[in-house]
Design a protein around this motif. Structure first.
Motif, short mmCIF file in Angstrom:
data_model
loop_
_atom_site.label_atom_id
_atom_site.label_comp_id
_atom_site.label_asym_id
_atom_site.label_seq_id
_atom_site.Cartn_x
_atom_site.Cartn_y
_atom_site.Cartn_z
N PHE A 233 0.76 -1.28 0.07
CA PHE A 233 0.12 -0.06 -0.14
C PHE A 233 0.89 1.13 -0.01
CE2 PHE A 233 -2.83 -3.22 1.68
CZ PHE A 233 -4.13 -2.68 0.82
N GLN A 234 0.65 2.13 -0.95
CA GLN A 234 1.47 3.63 -1.11
C GLN A 234 1.19 4.30 0.04
OE1 GLN A 234 3.95 3.41 -3.48
NE2 GLN A 234 3.18 1.28 -3.85
N ASN A 235 -0.01 4.44 0.57
CA ASN A 235 -0.38 5.40 1.52
C ASN A 235 -1.01 4.66 2.77
OD1 ASN A 235 -1.17 7.63 3.16
ND2 ASN A 235 -1.71 8.81 1.47
N PRO A 236 -0.18 4.05 3.45
CA PRO A 236 -0.68 3.25 4.58
C PRO A 236 -1.65 4.11 5.49
CG PRO A 236 1.87 3.11 4.63
CD PRO A 236 1.17 3.95 3.68
N MET A 237 -1.29 5.19 5.78
CA MET A 237 -2.20 5.88 6.56
C MET A 237 -3.60 6.28 6.06
SD MET A 237 -1.71 7.10 9.67
CE MET A 237 -2.95 7.36 10.79
N GLU A 238 -3.59 6.42 4.95
CA GLU A 238 -5.08 6.51 4.23
C GLU A 238 -5.74 5.21 4.33
OE1 GLU A 238 -6.24 6.93 -0.29
OE2 GLU A 238 -4.73 8.47 0.23
N GLU A 239 -5.08 3.93 4.41
CA GLU A 239 -5.63 2.73 4.40
C GLU A 239 -6.35 2.42 5.69
OE1 GLU A 239 -6.10 1.25 1.44
OE2 GLU A 239 -4.94 2.58 0.47
N ILE A 240 -5.59 2.75 6.78
CA ILE A 240 -5.73 2.83 8.24
C ILE A 240 -7.32 3.57 8.25
CG2 ILE A 240 -5.68 3.60 10.40
CD1 ILE A 240 -2.69 2.86 10.37
N ILE A 241 -7.40 4.83 7.54
CA ILE A 241 -8.79 5.32 7.55
C ILE A 241 -9.58 4.63 6.94
CG2 ILE A 241 -9.65 7.61 6.81
CD1 ILE A 241 -7.11 8.92 7.52
N ASN A 242 -9.52 4.11 5.73
CA ASN A 242 -10.26 3.33 5.14
C ASN A 242 -10.87 2.05 5.80
OD1 ASN A 242 -10.30 4.77 2.60
ND2 ASN A 242 -8.64 3.74 1.74
N LEU A 243 -9.84 1.44 6.37
CA LEU A 243 -10.27 0.22 7.43
C LEU A 243 -11.15 0.69 8.55
CD1 LEU A 243 -6.84 -1.65 7.19
CD2 LEU A 243 -8.82 -2.43 6.36
N ILE A 244 -10.88 1.89 8.89
CA ILE A 244 -11.76 2.19 10.12
C ILE A 244 -13.08 2.63 9.43
CG2 ILE A 244 -12.14 4.22 11.59
CD1 ILE A 244 -9.20 4.66 12.20
N ASN A 245 -13.12 3.19 8.41
CA ASN A 245 -14.41 3.42 7.55
C ASN A 245 -15.36 2.42 7.54
OD1 ASN A 245 -14.24 6.44 7.92
ND2 ASN A 245 -13.22 6.41 5.74
N ILE A 246 -14.68 1.18 6.96
CA ILE A 246 -15.42 0.02 6.67
C ILE A 246 -15.84 -0.91 8.04
CG2 ILE A 246 -14.74 -0.12 4.38
CD1 ILE A 246 -12.83 -2.54 5.05
N GLY A 247 -15.19 -0.55 9.10
CA GLY A 247 -15.39 -1.13 10.24
C GLY A 247 -14.51 -2.17 10.73
N VAL A 248 -13.38 -2.35 10.06
CA VAL A 248 -12.40 -3.34 10.36
C VAL A 248 -11.50 -2.91 11.69
CG1 VAL A 248 -10.59 -4.89 9.68
CG2 VAL A 248 -12.66 -4.46 8.30
N LEU A 249 -11.34 -1.80 11.70
CA LEU A 249 -10.52 -1.28 12.68
C LEU A 249 -11.12 0.01 13.54
CD1 LEU A 249 -6.81 -0.34 11.04
CD2 LEU A 249 -7.59 -2.08 12.67
#
Length: 104
Positions: free
Chosen positions: A57-73
């Protein structure tokens, strides 16, 4: 926790993670690698960022936000002075091959 909930949680968790892998295919590699890279929840931010980088993943911080938004984190911080950690809800733990910190 109610006994019947604990009895079915492993099966439900496995099925929920199968659904996640199908719905969010871009995270399938990340979900598969968690048991080898993260292992426990909650996880500190640097470990989580490293696990995302290993999955290209090129932008891991953005992916953390995405994972929060989908409810995984979920972001986990008791006090503002504590380091930021991330928590995987119980519904995903078993299916992802993770354990809660402090549990065996």
């Amino acid at each position: 926790r109610p006994r019947c909930f604990e009895d079915v949680l492993p099966e439900v968790s496995e099925k929920r993670v199968i659904d996640l892998r199908e719905e969010f295919q871009e995270y399938a590699k990340f979900f598969d690698s968690l048991k080898d890279t993260v292992q426990r929840s909650p996880v500190d931010e640097e470990t989580l960022l490293g696990a995302l980088r290993r999955c290209d993943f090129q932008n891991p911080m953005e992916e953390i936000i995405n994972l929060i938004n989908i409810g995984v984190l979920r972001r986990y911080q008791r006090k503002l002075s504590d380091p930021i950690r991330y928590h995987f809800p119980d519904i995903y733990l078993r299916g992802l091959g993770l354990q809660r910190s402090g549990m065996r």
